[in-house]
Design an enzyme around this catalytic site. Structure first.
Site, PDB file in Angstrom:
ATOM      1  N   LYS A 200      39.853  69.979  42.056  1.00  0.00           N
ATOM      2  CA  LYS A 200      39.026  70.523  43.151  1.00  0.00           C
ATOM      3  C   LYS A 200      38.982  72.036  43.078  1.00  0.00           C
ATOM      4  CE  LYS A 200      37.142  67.970  46.395  1.00  0.00           C
ATOM      5  NZ  LYS A 200      37.229  66.965  47.455  1.00  0.00           N
ATOM      6  N   GLU A 271      43.879  67.387  51.237  1.00  0.00           N
ATOM      7  CA  GLU A 271      43.031  66.531  50.403  1.00  0.00           C
ATOM      8  C   GLU A 271      43.717  65.196  50.125  1.00  0.00           C
ATOM      9  OE1 GLU A 271      39.846  67.808  49.034  1.00  0.00           O
ATOM     10  OE2 GLU A 271      39.713  65.638  48.857  1.00  0.00           O
ATOM     11  N   ASP A 294      39.577  68.076  53.982  1.00  0.00           N
ATOM     12  CA  ASP A 294      38.334  67.894  53.236  1.00  0.00           C
ATOM     13  C   ASP A 294      37.726  66.516  53.460  1.00  0.00           C
ATOM     14  OD1 ASP A 294      36.327  68.173  51.269  1.00  0.00           O
ATOM     15  OD2 ASP A 294      37.580  67.023  49.911  1.00  0.00           O
ATOM     16  N   ASN A 444      34.670  57.120  45.721  1.00  0.00           N
ATOM     17  CA  ASN A 444      35.051  57.585  44.388  1.00  0.00           C
ATOM     18  C   ASN A 444      36.248  56.796  43.873  1.00  0.00           C
ATOM     19  OD1 ASN A 444      33.200  59.787  44.243  1.00  0.00           O
ATOM     20  ND2 ASN A 444      34.486  60.900  45.681  1.00  0.00           N
TER      21      ASN A 444
HETATM   22  N1  LIG Z   1      31.911  61.498  48.153  1.00  0.00           N
HETATM   23  C1  LIG Z   1      32.652  62.196  48.950  1.00  0.00           C
HETATM   24  O1  LIG Z   1      32.341  63.328  49.255  1.00  0.00           O
HETATM   25  C2  LIG Z   1      33.883  61.562  49.533  1.00  0.00           C
HETATM   26  C3  LIG Z   1      34.663  62.294  50.429  1.00  0.00           C
HETATM   27  C4  LIG Z   1      35.794  61.701  50.995  1.00  0.00           C
HETATM   28  C5  LIG Z   1      36.146  60.408  50.647  1.00  0.00           C
HETATM   29  N2  LIG Z   1      35.378  59.749  49.735  1.00  0.00           N
HETATM   30  C6  LIG Z   1      35.717  58.383  49.343  1.00  0.00           C
HETATM   31  O2  LIG Z   1      35.647  57.526  50.451  1.00  0.00           O
HETATM   32  C7  LIG Z   1      36.558  56.457  50.303  1.00  0.00           C
HETATM   33  C8  LIG Z   1      37.328  56.270  51.602  1.00  0.00           C
HETATM   34  O3  LIG Z   1      38.082  57.424  51.912  1.00  0.00           O
HETATM   35  P1  LIG Z   1      38.890  57.504  53.293  1.00  0.00           P
HETATM   36  O4  LIG Z   1      39.701  58.743  53.263  1.00  0.00           O
HETATM   37  O5  LIG Z   1      37.992  57.301  54.450  1.00  0.00           O
HETATM   38  O6  LIG Z   1      39.849  56.226  53.118  1.00  0.00           O
HETATM   39  P2  LIG Z   1      40.615  55.427  54.219  1.00  0.00           P
HETATM   40  O7  LIG Z   1      41.624  54.616  53.505  1.00  0.00           O
HETATM   41  O8  LIG Z   1      41.028  56.350  55.311  1.00  0.00           O
HETATM   42  O9  LIG Z   1      39.511  54.432  54.837  1.00  0.00           O
HETATM   43  C9  LIG Z   1      38.927  53.342  54.177  1.00  0.00           C
HETATM   44  C10 LIG Z   1      38.169  52.499  55.213  1.00  0.00           C
HETATM   45  O10 LIG Z   1      37.411  51.513  54.537  1.00  0.00           O
HETATM   46  C11 LIG Z   1      37.563  50.284  55.218  1.00  0.00           C
HETATM   47  N3  LIG Z   1      37.326  49.153  54.302  1.00  0.00           N
HETATM   48  C12 LIG Z   1      38.146  48.656  53.350  1.00  0.00           C
HETATM   49  N4  LIG Z   1      37.572  47.591  52.763  1.00  0.00           N
HETATM   50  C13 LIG Z   1      36.363  47.435  53.357  1.00  0.00           C
HETATM   51  C14 LIG Z   1      35.301  46.500  53.187  1.00  0.00           C
HETATM   52  N5  LIG Z   1      35.380  45.528  52.290  1.00  0.00           N
HETATM   53  N6  LIG Z   1      34.200  46.639  53.972  1.00  0.00           N
HETATM   54  C15 LIG Z   1      34.117  47.617  54.885  1.00  0.00           C
HETATM   55  N7  LIG Z   1      35.083  48.531  55.075  1.00  0.00           N
HETATM   56  C16 LIG Z   1      36.190  48.428  54.332  1.00  0.00           C
HETATM   57  C17 LIG Z   1      38.987  50.302  55.739  1.00  0.00           C
HETATM   58  O11 LIG Z   1      39.167  49.379  56.784  1.00  0.00           O
HETATM   59  C18 LIG Z   1      39.071  51.753  56.199  1.00  0.00           C
HETATM   60  O12 LIG Z   1      38.524  51.851  57.493  1.00  0.00           O
HETATM   61  C19 LIG Z   1      37.413  56.780  49.083  1.00  0.00           C
HETATM   62  O13 LIG Z   1      36.949  56.031  47.983  1.00  0.00           O
HETATM   63  C20 LIG Z   1      37.133  58.239  48.823  1.00  0.00           C
HETATM   64  O14 LIG Z   1      37.175  58.540  47.445  1.00  0.00           O
HETATM   65  C21 LIG Z   1      34.262  60.291  49.183  1.00  0.00           C
HETATM   66  O1  LIG Z   2      34.889  65.493  47.702  1.00  0.00           O
HETATM   67  C1  LIG Z   2      35.012  64.818  46.691  1.00  0.00           C
HETATM   68  O2  LIG Z   2      34.469  65.121  45.658  1.00  0.00           O
HETATM   69  C2  LIG Z   2      35.862  63.574  46.664  1.00  0.00           C
HETATM   70  C3  LIG Z   2      36.546  63.250  47.917  1.00  0.00           C
HETATM   71  O3  LIG Z   2      37.357  64.260  48.402  1.00  0.00           O
HETATM   72  C4  LIG Z   2      37.307  61.960  47.767  1.00  0.00           C
HETATM   73  O4  LIG Z   2      38.414  61.874  48.278  1.00  0.00           O
HETATM   74  O5  LIG Z   2      36.781  61.043  47.151  1.00  0.00           O
HETATM   75 MG   LIG Z   3      39.238  63.720  48.898  1.00  0.00          MG
END
Ligand SMILES: NC(=O)c1ccc[n+]([C@@H]2O[C@H](COP(=O)([O-])OP(=O)(O)OC[C@H]3O[C@@H](n4cnc5c(N)ncnc54)[C@H](O)[C@@H]3O)[C@@H](O)[C@H]2O)c1
Ligand SMILES: O=C(O)C[C@H](O)C(=O)O
Ligand SMILES: [Mg+2]
Length: 570
Positions: A200, A271, A294, A444
């Site tokens: 990051k 993070e 983040d 991701n």
């Molecule tokens: N693209 C981005 O900018 C970005 C940013 C942050 C997180 N993410 C991604 O988002 C995902 C989740 O992150 P988080 O911090 O919220 O995780 P987290 O563990 O806090 O939350 C995951 C959520 O998904 C739910 N879940 C699990 N299986 C499911 C299903 N089959 N159907 C519906 N919901 C379901 C869980 O109950 C929970 O509420 C990760 O893969 C992370 O990489 C992406």
């Molecule tokens: O912000 C991202 O690029 C990824 C995100 O923080 C994640 O947890 O998947």
């Molecule tokens: Mg992250």
């Protein structure tokens, strides 16, 4: 971070000729071989003869001086021959080979490393960051060669205040901190999660021009609940279950005190903390330190920018956002962060009494007030049973039912579960009430994305707006990062804390030029009277700057990799 169909990446590539930048001198407190072994200062064969004399390098390098440009070409040639030689090999093997060659350069010569990264950001971002960084974290103990960043463990309790002074840089502006408990969608990876802060911060340097000598990736190792890692003889972290409760918080407290004692204005980005600690630590430190989470706040800034952009691509006024039906799949730190910010945006646009059409699902389906146990952070978004009964839905309804009945304008995935937007769900999006429905598969790394770009277009139709967190092969994707800009703006404004207004400012005026977004965050900090100034520029000067001057100020402060003349000082 996420990717948008379209191209903004070229704007990140600030193509500059190698010869026009005349950098100021850089003070170095070492001489001879110590300089060659320090990636901050090392220029390899690029040291001019006079500098070799001055710094005691004569005889330690082959006689010919190779220019920065030639070194760059040489590296890219070896990179391309690696690509050629690994053609046809399994994808993971090739990605790791590419990561290794970049990592070796990172460990040897940072100036050249960041230059190749900036100029080839589209190709290299997926290697130094998601998706390859996920694979790197999974294999980190075996891949480990040289340390990077700092490690604070549960065994360091009581020592952190002195340990923080072991870091060699005098000034640190940006810290990315993880406890490794929820690395991307890959779960608890313990100490191996350090790859995320490293990757990051590299994106911060490349995309936002943060000086790499002022960044610090940090791992807070409080153990792991990953049994496979605990049994792995190569595992480099503490072999104990994760600390919980007060014991856990006391470790984070000690780290935060230590870091802010040495660098009171450093920004700490939390993070990939598991949800309970993500919310708890944000609550705990937000008002005291310049920090943000983040996954809660950064994702929200990025997603809101995308959601507002979607309204624009539908040819509708921005205020129409208040009427969008949005189904969010995943009620974790990221999903709830997005909903919090989206609700604030609706209330600003349509008044405090507005009733946003947002639907939230977790692993147990649609969340309603009828659910027996609701996480307090999710409670404000739980639907009233009467409201959803009108749509023919009930507590725990599954995704396909919800999509069919709601006909959402936007389907947004932050569940961490690969493939949950299956063919049936995607086909149901064809019945969306929007002429240009949006499908954001933001989880991701790539294998955890809710669907692949190609499937979204195939099943939901060509008219959709698609965005993902990790890049997909064979799809023309540009890369946009709001997070890096929020960090840059916060740093240069010298704000004591990061407010929602500052985050909002970043997402609402997303432009394709890093400096403009960074400048917007500065202006928001100034407007909220949070800006205390940075370096030579005080709060008064920031207040007096016009919009253009603020952009210029940001540009002027962005670090760019060129070889500076090194001057030795004892
Ligand atoms: N693209 C981005 O900018 C970005 C940013 C942050 C997180 N993410 C991604 O988002 C995902 C989740 O992150 P988080 O911090 O919220 O995780 P987290 O563990 O806090 O939350 C995951 C959520 O998904 C739910 N879940 C699990 N299986 C499911 C299903 N089959 N159907 C519906 N919901 C379901 C869980 O109950 C929970 O509420 C990760 O893969 C992370 O990489 C992406
Ligand atoms: O912000 C991202 O690029 C990824 C995100 O923080 C994640 O947890 O998947
Ligand atoms: Mg992250």
């Amino acid at each position: 971070m996420w990717r948008l169909a379209g191209s903004a990446a070229s704007n990140l590539r600030r193509a500059r000729p190698f010869s026009t930048c005349i950098p100021g001198p850089c003070i170095v407190h070492k001489r001879g071989a110590d300089i060659l072994h320090d990636p901050w200062f090392n220029k390899d064969t690029g040291f001019p003869l006079t500098e070799r004399d001055r710094l005691g390098l004569r005889g330690l390098l082959p006689p010919r001086v190779i220019s920065f440009e030639q070194q760059y070409v040489r590296f890219m040639e070896s990179y391309h021959s690696l690509e050629k030689n690994t053609r046809g090999q399994p994808e993971g093997f090739v990605s790791l080979a590419k990561w290794r060659i970049l990592n070796r350069l990172h460990d040897r010569n940072e100036t050249l490393y960041y230059r190749v990264l900036i100029d080839n950001i589209e190709d290299f971002a997926p290697i130094i960051y998601t998706p390859t960084v996920g694979l790197v974290c999974q294999n980190y103990s075996g891949l480990f060669r040289r340390p990077r960043g700092m490690y604070f463990s549960a065994k360091d309790k009581g020592e952190m205040m002195s340990m923080i002074y072991n870091w060699p840089a005098h000034q640190v502006d940006m810290i990315v901190l993880t406890d490794g408990s929820r690395i991307l969608g890959l779960g608890d990876l313990g100490v191996q999660g350090i790859g995320i802060p490293i990757g990051k911060l590299d994106m911060y340097v490349a995309a936002a021009g943060i000086n790499p000598q002022r960044i610090l990736p940090v791992m807070l190792d409080v153990g792991t609940n990953n049994q496979k890692l605990l049994e792995d003889r190569l595992y480099l972290g503490l072999r104990q279950p994760r600390l919980e409760g007060e014991e856990y918080l006391s470790i984070v407290d000690e780290f935060m005190e230590a870091v802010h004692t040495r660098w009171p204005k450093a920004i700490v980005q939390f993070e990939d903390f598991q949800m309970k600690w993500a919310f708890e630590t944000l609550q705990r430190y937000r008002k005291r330190f310049c920090m943000f989470n983040d996954d809660i706040q950064g994702t929200a800034g990025v997603a809101l920018a995308g959601l507002l952009g979607t309204v624009r691509t539908q040819g509708r006024p921005l205020a129409d956002f208040a009427n969008q039906k949005i189904v969010v799949v995943g009620a974790g730190s990221a999903g709830l962060g997005v909903l919090n910010m989206a609700v604030q945006a609706v209330k600003r646009m349509a008044g405090a009494d507005a009733n946003p059409q947002f639907f939230l699902l977790d692993k147990d389906g649609l969340i309603t007030k009828a659910r027996r146990v609701i996480d307090p952070a999710a409670a404000p978004f739980a639907k009233a049973p009467a409201e959803i009964e009108k749509l023919g839905l009930m507590e725990g309804a599954n995704l396909i039912e919800v999509v069919k009945k709601v006909k959402p304008h936007v389907l947004l995935g932050l569940s961490g579960v690969g493939g949950v937007f299956n063919e049936e769900v995607l086909k149901a999006m064809r019945e969306s009430d929007s002429t240009k429905p949006a499908i954001f598969a933001m989880s991701n790394p790539t294998m955890n994305a809710e669907c692949a770009a190609v499937d979204a277009f195939k099943h939901a139709g060509e008219n959709i707006v698609f965005a993902s967190g990790s890049p997909f092969k064979n799809v023309d994707l540009g890369m946009v990062s709001v997070l890096t800009w929020i960090g840059l703006g916060t740093l240069l404004s010298g704000a004591r804390l990061i407010s929602d207004g500052m985050l909002q400012a970043a997402s609402e005026c997303i432009r394709d030029i890093t400096a403009e977004v960074g400048a917007a965050v500065i202006r928001a900090a100034v407007a909220e009277e949070l800006a205390e100034g940075h370096g030579d520029i005080g709060p008064r000067e920031l207040r007096q700057m016009s919009e253009e001057e603020t952009v210029e100020h940001v540009k002027h402060n962005m670090w760019f990799p060129v070889y500076s003349p090194l001057v030795h000082e004892k």
